[in-house]
Design an enzyme around this catalytic site. Structure first.
Site, short mmCIF file in Angstrom:
data_model
loop_
_atom_site.label_atom_id
_atom_site.label_comp_id
_atom_site.label_asym_id
_atom_site.label_seq_id
_atom_site.Cartn_x
_atom_site.Cartn_y
_atom_site.Cartn_z
N TYR A 165 0.91 -1.16 0.06
CA TYR A 165 -0.02 -0.05 -0.01
C TYR A 165 0.84 1.24 -0.17
O TYR A 165 1.86 1.55 0.78
CB TYR A 165 -1.03 0.04 1.14
CG TYR A 165 -1.70 1.40 1.51
CD1 TYR A 165 -2.94 1.41 0.89
CD2 TYR A 165 -1.13 2.41 2.00
CE1 TYR A 165 -3.79 2.68 0.99
CE2 TYR A 165 -2.02 3.58 2.15
CZ TYR A 165 -3.32 3.61 1.62
OH TYR A 165 -3.84 4.95 1.65
N GLU A 194 -3.66 7.28 -4.15
CA GLU A 194 -3.49 6.07 -3.33
C GLU A 194 -3.07 4.76 -4.33
O GLU A 194 -4.13 4.65 -5.33
CB GLU A 194 -4.61 5.92 -2.62
CG GLU A 194 -4.66 4.46 -1.58
CD GLU A 194 -5.94 4.21 -1.04
OE1 GLU A 194 -6.14 4.71 -0.06
OE2 GLU A 194 -6.81 3.66 -1.75
#
Ligand code: GDP
Ligand code: MN
Length: 352
Positions: A95, A177
């Site tokens: 992530y 993101e």
């Protein structure tokens, strides 16, 4: 303004950030060849968990899977398009995101060793967080590689971070993101998914922005969700005075809106759309003192709104200045009343 995955990935690609090979697929397009991944292009995340991301193995029928995705509603949205991508040979999912840290007004890097669809449940283990600035970004990239256990990909990760930083700044992003950031079995880092949110207020700097979601009117401010009187005015001063006058009258203004000098019919129509989202509004006060803004343009938008929206609340209109005579003719021809000034408008609003 939030981008769809394919829009976000095309921005990433412009900054040389590796993304999977892929193309858009619309209903009725010739069937692409499996194996591939089909991904529903809706604005909400969490598609994987509800079946919005499908790997179609070799020899399987792509159209059947595609049709089921076109029917699958995700958070109230069905996709207009699918993204058809090469299947990634995933070794691990990480992530990584950049966002604006409000308290320091700096850009923050947030990362986690275990990315993917379960990222929320990892929130118990610490996220890696560090502020990013251009002078020290190389060592930030090195630190990130160390944290993620990607020392072997340190240079690739440093490049990726620098490119992502430039993409973030130059695109006036609020959030980018990448989840998952995929490490493939042949040791390539690829952005498997991307969520991007851009600053609506910066849209004037990006005349090339053409995304499915349009920027919100930057000068539309919600004052009270349950307000009963909505406002459309031009110029911040007049817009504030309009709101004040409504309050003084004992009524509850729902919003502040300065349509600005470059108001177009399309822009004003979007303002009407925003106003229609207030559940309690029963009157719209339109107060225009046309200097640069053309009153006839506003009148055209009013007529279009009357036509398009069946449930338009009552309008209380005062138009003066630039091309107000033409505007008055347009409106009166359709039986729409005009008022000479704001206080007369508000008298009428108060009487219901
Ligand atoms: P989201 O659920 O909306 O965030 O959609 P993602 O694009 O992140 O996809 C969700 C999950 O699907 C990923 O975390 C992967 O585990 C899986 N996935 C997506 N693309 C591929 C792919 O090319 N190959 C494989 N094996 N899995 C994929
Ligand atoms: Mn994702």
């Amino acid at each position: 303004m939030n981008l769809l995955e394919y829009e976000a990935k095309s921005l990433l690609a412009r900054y040389n950030i590796p993304v999977p090979q892929g193309s858009l697929y619309h209903a009725g397009d010739p069937e692409p060849t499996a194996p591939l991944v089909l991904k529903s292009q809706v604005h909400s995340g969490g598609r994987g968990k509800v079946g919005g991301v499908k790997v179609v193995p070799e020899q399987f029928n792509v159209t059947t899977v595609a049709n089921s995705l076109f029917r699958l509603e995700i958070n109230g949205e069905v996709p207009q398009t699918l993204l058809a991508e090469e299947v990634l040979d995933i070794d691990h999912e990480y992530y990584m995101s950049l966002l604006i840290d409000r308290s320091t007004a700096a850009i923050e890097l947030v990362a986690h060793r275990d990315g993917g669809v379960d990222i929320e449940s990892h929130a118990t283990t610490e996220f890696y967080k560090v502020l990013v600035n251009p002078e020290t970004i190389e060592s930030t990239g090195e630190g990130l590689a160390e944290y993620l256990g990607l020392e072997g990909q340190s240079f690739a990760l440093q490049d990726l971070l620098q490119n992502l930083y430039h993409c973030f700044v130059e695109s006036d992003a609020l959030l980018i993101e990448i989840n998952p950031l995929v490490l493939t079995h042949d040791n390539q880092l690829v952005a498997g998914d991307c969520k991007m949110s851009l600053d609506d207020a910066a849209s004037f700097r990006h005349t090339d922005w053409q995304f499915e979601q349009e920027p919100a009117n930057a000068n539309f401010v919600v004052l009270d969700q349950n307000g009963t009187v909505a406002t459309i005015a031009n110029g911040a001063g007049l817009a504030m005075a309009t709101v004040d006058a409504i309050t003084t009258k004992g009524l509850v203004p729902a919003n502040f809106l300065d349509i600005g000098g470059a108001a177009t019919v399309g822009g004003i129509m979007r303002s009407f759309e925003s106003i229609l989202e207030f559940p309690q509004v029963n009157a719209i006060v339109i107060n225009i003192f046309g200097g640069i803004v053309r009153c006839d343009e506003v009148a055209a938008a009013i007529l279009e709104a009357k036509e398009q929206f069946e449930t338009l609340p009552n309008l209380f209109i005062r138009l003066s200045g630039n091309r107000s005579t033409e505007a008055a003719e347009l409106l009166r021809a359709k039986g729409i009343t005009l008022y000479p000034d704001l206080s007369t408008c508000l008298e009428e609003v108060a009487h219901g």
